[in-house]
Design a protein around this motif. Structure first.
Motif, PDB file in Angstrom:
ATOM      1  N   ARG A   4       0.862  -1.092   0.137  1.00 11.68           N
ATOM      2  CA  ARG A   4      -0.029   0.098   0.173  1.00 11.68           C
ATOM      3  C   ARG A   4       0.998   1.306   0.003  1.00 11.68           C
ATOM      4  NH1 ARG A   4      -2.980  -1.533   3.678  1.00 11.68           N
ATOM      5  NH2 ARG A   4      -2.219  -0.283   5.418  1.00 11.68           N
ATOM      6  N   ARG A   5       1.934   1.172   0.820  1.00 12.82           N
ATOM      7  CA  ARG A   5       2.986   2.284   0.562  1.00 12.82           C
ATOM      8  C   ARG A   5       3.458   2.744  -0.755  1.00 12.82           C
ATOM      9  NH1 ARG A   5       7.057   1.636   5.443  1.00 12.82           N
ATOM     10  NH2 ARG A   5       5.070   1.720   6.391  1.00 12.82           N
ATOM     11  N   PHE A   6       4.014   1.610  -1.232  1.00 13.62           N
ATOM     12  CA  PHE A   6       4.390   1.557  -2.485  1.00 13.62           C
ATOM     13  C   PHE A   6       3.521   2.114  -3.590  1.00 13.62           C
ATOM     14  CE2 PHE A   6       7.834  -1.908  -1.640  1.00 13.62           C
ATOM     15  CZ  PHE A   6       8.512  -1.063  -0.986  1.00 13.62           C
ATOM     16  N   VAL A   7       2.305   1.811  -3.578  1.00  9.89           N
ATOM     17  CA  VAL A   7       1.166   2.440  -4.213  1.00  9.89           C
ATOM     18  C   VAL A   7       0.895   3.887  -4.253  1.00  9.89           C
ATOM     19  CG1 VAL A   7      -1.244   2.227  -5.056  1.00  9.89           C
ATOM     20  CG2 VAL A   7      -0.126  -0.030  -4.705  1.00  9.89           C
ATOM     21  N   LEU A   8       1.029   4.166  -3.169  1.00  7.16           N
ATOM     22  CA  LEU A   8       0.837   5.417  -2.778  1.00  7.16           C
ATOM     23  C   LEU A   8       1.666   6.481  -2.974  1.00  7.16           C
ATOM     24  CD1 LEU A   8      -0.976   5.173   0.732  1.00  7.16           C
ATOM     25  CD2 LEU A   8      -2.162   5.850  -1.446  1.00  7.16           C
ATOM     26  N   THR A   9       3.055   5.907  -3.028  1.00 13.83           N
ATOM     27  CA  THR A   9       4.200   6.705  -3.211  1.00 13.83           C
ATOM     28  C   THR A   9       4.178   6.760  -4.812  1.00 13.83           C
ATOM     29  OG1 THR A   9       5.444   6.031  -1.369  1.00 13.83           O
ATOM     30  CG2 THR A   9       6.739   6.876  -3.107  1.00 13.83           C
ATOM     31  N   GLY A  10       4.096   5.783  -5.469  1.00 14.81           N
ATOM     32  CA  GLY A  10       4.114   5.745  -6.921  1.00 14.81           C
ATOM     33  C   GLY A  10       2.871   6.827  -7.654  1.00 14.81           C
ATOM     34  N   ILE A  11       1.693   6.575  -6.969  1.00 10.89           N
ATOM     35  CA  ILE A  11       0.726   7.742  -7.345  1.00 10.89           C
ATOM     36  C   ILE A  11       1.256   8.866  -7.080  1.00 10.89           C
ATOM     37  CG2 ILE A  11      -1.517   8.396  -7.057  1.00 10.89           C
ATOM     38  CD1 ILE A  11      -2.237   5.367  -6.554  1.00 10.89           C
ATOM     39  N   GLY A  12       1.684   9.434  -6.121  1.00 14.19           N
ATOM     40  CA  GLY A  12       2.035  10.880  -5.590  1.00 14.19           C
ATOM     41  C   GLY A  12       3.012  11.447  -6.528  1.00 14.19           C
ATOM     42  N   PHE A  13       4.212  10.393  -6.700  1.00 14.94           N
ATOM     43  CA  PHE A  13       5.218  10.632  -7.750  1.00 14.94           C
ATOM     44  C   PHE A  13       4.676  11.187  -9.114  1.00 14.94           C
ATOM     45  CE2 PHE A  13       9.395   9.225  -5.965  1.00 14.94           C
ATOM     46  CZ  PHE A  13       9.329   9.712  -4.689  1.00 14.94           C
ATOM     47  N   ILE A  14       3.856  10.240  -9.380  1.00 15.26           N
ATOM     48  CA  ILE A  14       3.373  10.531 -11.017  1.00 15.26           C
ATOM     49  C   ILE A  14       2.381  11.706 -10.895  1.00 15.26           C
ATOM     50  CG2 ILE A  14       1.662   9.540 -12.591  1.00 15.26           C
ATOM     51  CD1 ILE A  14       2.531   6.641 -11.858  1.00 15.26           C
ATOM     52  N   ALA A  15       1.773  11.952  -9.871  1.00 15.90           N
ATOM     53  CA  ALA A  15       0.724  13.031  -9.926  1.00 15.90           C
ATOM     54  C   ALA A  15       1.747  14.491  -9.945  1.00 15.90           C
ATOM     55  CB  ALA A  15      -0.074  13.197  -8.608  1.00 15.90           C
ATOM     56  N   ILE A  16       2.485  14.425  -9.150  1.00 15.62           N
ATOM     57  CA  ILE A  16       3.548  15.762  -8.885  1.00 15.62           C
ATOM     58  C   ILE A  16       4.205  15.976 -10.317  1.00 15.62           C
ATOM     59  CG2 ILE A  16       5.534  16.383  -7.967  1.00 15.62           C
ATOM     60  CD1 ILE A  16       4.978  15.043  -5.310  1.00 15.62           C
ATOM     61  N   ALA A  17       4.733  14.720 -11.249  1.00 15.14           N
ATOM     62  CA  ALA A  17       5.328  14.866 -12.303  1.00 15.14           C
ATOM     63  C   ALA A  17       4.375  15.615 -13.208  1.00 15.14           C
ATOM     64  CB  ALA A  17       6.146  13.601 -12.760  1.00 15.14           C
ATOM     65  N   THR A  18       3.247  14.801 -13.264  1.00  8.86           N
ATOM     66  CA  THR A  18       2.220  15.387 -14.254  1.00  8.86           C
ATOM     67  C   THR A  18       1.720  16.834 -14.107  1.00  8.86           C
ATOM     68  OG1 THR A  18       1.409  13.241 -14.216  1.00  8.86           O
ATOM     69  CG2 THR A  18       0.014  14.779 -15.285  1.00  8.86           C
ATOM     70  N   LEU A  19       1.682  17.435 -13.054  1.00  7.21           N
ATOM     71  CA  LEU A  19       1.258  18.773 -12.637  1.00  7.21           C
ATOM     72  C   LEU A  19       2.885  19.627 -13.018  1.00  7.21           C
ATOM     73  CD1 LEU A  19      -0.276  21.055 -11.269  1.00  7.21           C
ATOM     74  CD2 LEU A  19       1.010  20.518  -9.260  1.00  7.21           C
ATOM     75  N   LEU A  20       3.764  19.091 -12.691  1.00  7.37           N
ATOM     76  CA  LEU A  20       5.013  20.127 -13.330  1.00  7.37           C
ATOM     77  C   LEU A  20       5.174  20.108 -14.829  1.00  7.37           C
ATOM     78  CD1 LEU A  20       7.732  18.687 -10.847  1.00  7.37           C
ATOM     79  CD2 LEU A  20       6.564  20.949 -10.806  1.00  7.37           C
ATOM     80  N   HIS A  21       4.695  18.993 -15.479  1.00  5.72           N
ATOM     81  CA  HIS A  21       4.970  18.714 -17.045  1.00  5.72           C
ATOM     82  C   HIS A  21       3.991  19.744 -17.507  1.00  5.72           C
ATOM     83  CE1 HIS A  21       5.233  17.009 -20.812  1.00  5.72           C
ATOM     84  NE2 HIS A  21       4.035  17.074 -21.186  1.00  5.72           N
ATOM     85  N   PHE A  22       2.489  19.603 -17.386  1.00  7.74           N
ATOM     86  CA  PHE A  22       1.470  20.556 -17.838  1.00  7.74           C
ATOM     87  C   PHE A  22       1.432  22.064 -17.338  1.00  7.74           C
ATOM     88  CE2 PHE A  22      -0.267  16.225 -18.514  1.00  7.74           C
ATOM     89  CZ  PHE A  22      -0.520  16.128 -19.972  1.00  7.74           C
ATOM     90  N   THR A  23       2.305  22.311 -16.291  1.00  9.00           N
ATOM     91  CA  THR A  23       2.318  23.633 -16.025  1.00  9.00           C
ATOM     92  C   THR A  23       3.551  23.964 -16.937  1.00  9.00           C
ATOM     93  OG1 THR A  23       3.579  23.166 -14.028  1.00  9.00           O
ATOM     94  CG2 THR A  23       1.204  23.601 -13.882  1.00  9.00           C
ATOM     95  N   GLY A  24       4.241  23.291 -17.493  1.00  7.47           N
ATOM     96  CA  GLY A  24       5.604  23.764 -18.283  1.00  7.47           C
ATOM     97  C   GLY A  24       6.679  24.109 -17.306  1.00  7.47           C
ATOM     98  N   ILE A  25       6.755  23.668 -16.111  1.00 10.60           N
ATOM     99  CA  ILE A  25       7.790  23.840 -15.138  1.00 10.60           C
ATOM    100  C   ILE A  25       8.917  22.886 -15.320  1.00 10.60           C
ATOM    101  CG2 ILE A  25       8.490  23.977 -12.669  1.00 10.60           C
ATOM    102  CD1 ILE A  25       5.534  25.102 -12.127  1.00 10.60           C
ATOM    103  N   ALA A  26       8.594  21.471 -15.398  1.00  9.20           N
ATOM    104  CA  ALA A  26       9.505  20.622 -15.661  1.00  9.20           C
ATOM    105  C   ALA A  26       8.934  19.707 -16.348  1.00  9.20           C
ATOM    106  CB  ALA A  26      10.030  19.983 -14.283  1.00  9.20           C
ATOM    107  N   PRO A  27       9.404  19.500 -17.804  1.00 12.28           N
ATOM    108  CA  PRO A  27       8.633  18.681 -18.553  1.00 12.28           C
ATOM    109  C   PRO A  27       9.080  17.097 -18.418  1.00 12.28           C
ATOM    110  CG  PRO A  27       9.471  20.316 -19.688  1.00 12.28           C
ATOM    111  CD  PRO A  27       9.915  20.385 -18.374  1.00 12.28           C
TER     112      PRO A  27
END
Length: 402
Positions: free
Chosen positions: A268-291
């Motif tokens: 469960r911890r790995f799943v939540l960590t994975g989803i968290g990382f992906i969510a942060i990366a997606t936000l940074l990508h679509f805001t143009g901050i860090a593709p």
């Protein structure tokens, strides 16, 4: 240490082998070996097929931003190197090895991995092809630093990860964008290339960025057939720095595995960590901050691919070691426990096997189901032969170590 593209020690908890790690490693190696199937060639002959379109997309790297299944091979390698390191250090220290001995071993491993990567990239060249973007080379360049971090507290490891990601991002952001007189043709990319970013994100465009500029200086320090001007794929030597970040994420995962936490709590911890990382990366990508760009290993890619690695690990660990289904992944384990051999077979001897099949089976043996499927038939036989070699090595307990 043994049995991975970076020759890492087998992960064990309480003396019990973590079959899930071998299976995950074997899955990644199978994706790499599966290139022999050439789904892209089949799709080019059956362009109206959605089925082959999906398979072809996921057996190739995306042009620039985004991700396919194939793009997860190299980050998974790197992640698994970091994951296995805590087990390796603990095992060697338990045998009485001193830090100085382990450090020498880590340095030697780094040199061997770098040299092996260059050797494999030079196999069809007229002279040594000095390039440092190969998976093995990238891991080798960062491995000694990872080893040293393996002796630090987790807090230091996290700080190192943050410094790498923020520092690398800032270095790219500070590098000036190309001016009006920039020669895009000399950089191997048209100025109106459809995958170019605009605005702030343009700092991470192909062959106009900091890593490209570094390679125009660094790679020309080595003997070359011609002057280096650009990498056609946009790959770069400096990517080993954020690749180290990916290995640190794996190191953090390995720390968690060694703690002996209840298996499904850990899943469960790995799943939540994975989803968290992906969510942060997606936000940074679509805001143009860090593709999210794998080819230059952007910080956004480190977070996104790291999240995917956590999800893949949670699947293999959850199904195999936590739930106890340890028999079904035997095919993957046979590959994963001898991944150096698998890597060399796939990267260095695929063409030799293909030519040998033509010699012994005739030039048209692969046309049995028609031209559209010829590369699939040929690739399937190559893949089967490679797996049989690995199966024989597994049965004979022959494991290639570095």
């Amino acid at each position: 240490m043994k049995n991975s593209p970076a020759a890492t020690e087998t992960a064990k908890i309480g003396g019990s082998r973590l079959i899930s790690v071998d299976a995950y490693r074997g899955f990644v190696m199978l994706l790499m070996m599966g290139e022999a199937l050439s789904f892209k060639e089949v799709y080019s002959k059956l362009p109206g097929s959605t089925f082959w379109s999906v398979l072809a997309f996921n057996q190739d790297h995306v042009a620039w931003a985004g991700c396919s299944l194939h793009d997860m091979i190299q980050p998974s390698f790197s992640f698994l190197v970091g994951l296995a390191l805590p087990f390796s250090i603990a095992g060697r220290m338990a045998k009485g090895d001193k830090f100085s001995e382990l450090l020498k071993h880590a340095l030697l491993r780094s040199v061997i991995l770098i040299a092996l990567g260059i050797f494999l990239r030079s196999m069809w060249s007229k002279q040594t092809y000095f390039t440092f973007e190969d998976t093995l080379t990238q891991i080798g360049l960062g491995y000694t630093f990872l080893f040293l971090l393996g002796f630090c507290r987790q807090r230091i490891q996290i700080i190192a990860l943050v410094v790498i990601l923020v520092g690398y991002w800032a270095a790219f952001a500070a590098y000036p964008l190309p001016g009006g007189g920039f020669d895009y043709a000399a950089a191997g990319v048209p100025p109106n290339w459809e995958h170019n970013f605009t605005g702030f994100a343009a700092h991470w465009n192909k062959n106009t960025n900091l890593a490209w500029a570094f390679d125009r200086w660094f790679l020309n320090l080595f003997p070359r057939e011609s002057v280096f001007t650009h990498n056609n794929g946009g790959y770069a030597t400096l990517s080993f720095i954020p690749t180290l970040g990916t290995m640190i994420i794996g190191l953090l995962a390995g720390n968690q595995l060694r703690k002996g936490t209840a298996p499904f709590v850990l899943v469960r911890r790995f799943v939540l960590t994975g989803i968290g990382f992906i969510a942060i990366a997606t936000l940074l990508h679509f805001t143009g901050i860090a593709p999210i760009v794998k080819r230059i290993w952007t910080p956004g890619w480190v977070l996104f691919s790291g999240g995917c690695c956590f999800l893949l690990l949670s699947f293999f660990y959850g199904v195999i070691d936590a739930a106890g289904h340890k028999k079904w992944p035997l095919l993957l384990v046979m590959i994963g426990t001898n991944s150096i051999a698998a890597y060399v077979l796939a990267d260095g001897f695929g063409s030799f096997i293909r030519e040998s099949l033509y010699i012994h089976l005739g030039r048209n043996y692969d046309m049995i189901f028609g031209d559209a499927y010829s590369t699939l038939i040929k690739g399937a036989l190559v893949l089967a032969i490679q797996w049989l070699i690995l199966f024989w090595m597994y049965r004979k307990k022959i494991f290639i170590k570095i």
